[in-house]
Design a protein around this motif. Sequence first.
Motif, PDB file in Angstrom:
ATOM      1  N   PHE A 302       0.815  -1.207   0.000  1.00 15.29           N
ATOM      2  CA  PHE A 302       0.000   0.000   0.000  1.00 15.29           C
ATOM      3  C   PHE A 302       0.855   1.266   0.000  1.00 15.29           C
ATOM      4  N   VAL A 303       2.042   1.221   0.572  1.00 17.01           N
ATOM      5  CA  VAL A 303       2.856   2.427   0.775  1.00 17.01           C
ATOM      6  C   VAL A 303       4.155   2.375  -0.017  1.00 17.01           C
ATOM      7  N   ILE A 304       4.335   1.366  -0.854  1.00 15.90           N
ATOM      8  CA  ILE A 304       5.598   1.259  -1.570  1.00 15.90           C
ATOM      9  C   ILE A 304       5.797   2.422  -2.537  1.00 15.90           C
ATOM     10  N   ASP A 305       4.693   2.954  -3.083  1.00 15.06           N
ATOM     11  CA  ASP A 305       4.838   4.079  -4.002  1.00 15.06           C
ATOM     12  C   ASP A 305       5.316   5.336  -3.297  1.00 15.06           C
ATOM     13  N   ASN A 306       4.941   5.510  -2.023  1.00 14.80           N
ATOM     14  CA  ASN A 306       5.414   6.668  -1.256  1.00 14.80           C
ATOM     15  C   ASN A 306       6.917   6.614  -1.011  1.00 14.80           C
ATOM     16  N   VAL A 307       7.482   5.421  -1.046  1.00 17.38           N
ATOM     17  CA  VAL A 307       8.924   5.264  -0.831  1.00 17.38           C
ATOM     18  C   VAL A 307       9.683   5.322  -2.150  1.00 17.38           C
ATOM     19  N   MET A 308       9.136   4.707  -3.197  1.00 16.98           N
ATOM     20  CA  MET A 308       9.852   4.589  -4.463  1.00 16.98           C
ATOM     21  C   MET A 308       9.774   5.859  -5.304  1.00 16.98           C
TER      22      MET A 308
END
Length: 368
Positions: A302-308
């Motif tokens: 769910f939050v991988i896009d906020n990191v990548m």
Amino acid sequence: MDDDPSRTGVDRDGSAGPSSIEARITDLARIGIVALFAYLALTLIAPFAIILVWAAILAVALYPAYAGLGAVLRSRRLSAALITLACLAVIVAPLTTIALSFAEGAQALLARLGDGSLRIPVPPEGVRTWPIIGDRVHAAWSMASGNLEALLGRLEPSLIQAGSKALGKIASVGAEVLSFVVSVLVAGFLFGSGERLAQVAQRFAGRIGGDRGVGFLRLSTATIRNVARGVIGVALLQAFLSALVLSLFGVPAPGAIAFVVLILCIIQIGPALVLLPVMIWAWVTMDFGPAALLTLLLVPLFVIDNVMKPILVARGLSTPTLVILLGVLGGTLSYGLIGLFLGPIVLSVVHDLLMFWMRSQPEGKSAA
């Protein structure tokens, strides 16, 4: 002073002379010949235009990674080969998995229909209360639950037509996956001549629009890299990891779920709309241990896009979500599976160029 009208191409009464008419005819002939050759060239390239455009976008988006890897390995050819293989693994492998999953699901459904093992539950009485269509849906559902063969017999012409269309779609998906493979291979060959092609593009842009044309070209390059890596790349990563996790835990139709995750991530909605029901289903049908482990593996998606995205996007992504959504829908309707990725990138480039052109001032006003 030479006032000879035969040399100026103008008669004594001011009308155009024979030489002027001949010059105009010569110019029209030149334009016609150039237009003819341009039309023939476009006709020859048209069947491969989408593949070439997608290959060029991949080459532009991945060229920094290719150059950096080439500097580390001290071999440009090895770097191009590794980048090409990575693209085939990251882009083509999930698409192939999704296509095979759809095909296996359709085959399993047909097999259950053939041996009579498919059972449909009795519809709840609340279906009758649905406005307008409640009674019809309840009647068809009841017939399917009680006598599925009779319902299939009534719907046989429609099912045959729908089945032929479904087979055509499956075949087109296979052709589009093959187009992806060809695009990635072409992009691999473009890496080696990337610097020379970039110089040619800059000269062409400078010839068309001067310094502003070169600025438009650089803005287009930055937008392609931002959208391709920060939107398409992250969405592919989330879809691939979703399909992998769902397959490990035996969730039905992992390819179809991953494809929906891919679309939702591209249009910036996120995978929660699909993965949350999967987690609820896991807690209802699985034991505590597998359900907890599946939840633990799906939550980071769910939050991988906020990191990548901060890592992959060189500048703030200024393209609105509506533009990306229209690019996804329009690209998919126009060019199928490859348009799903090509549409948002092309529309984002057009949007950023239009916004830059509207903010910039004409040269006369800026000088004043």
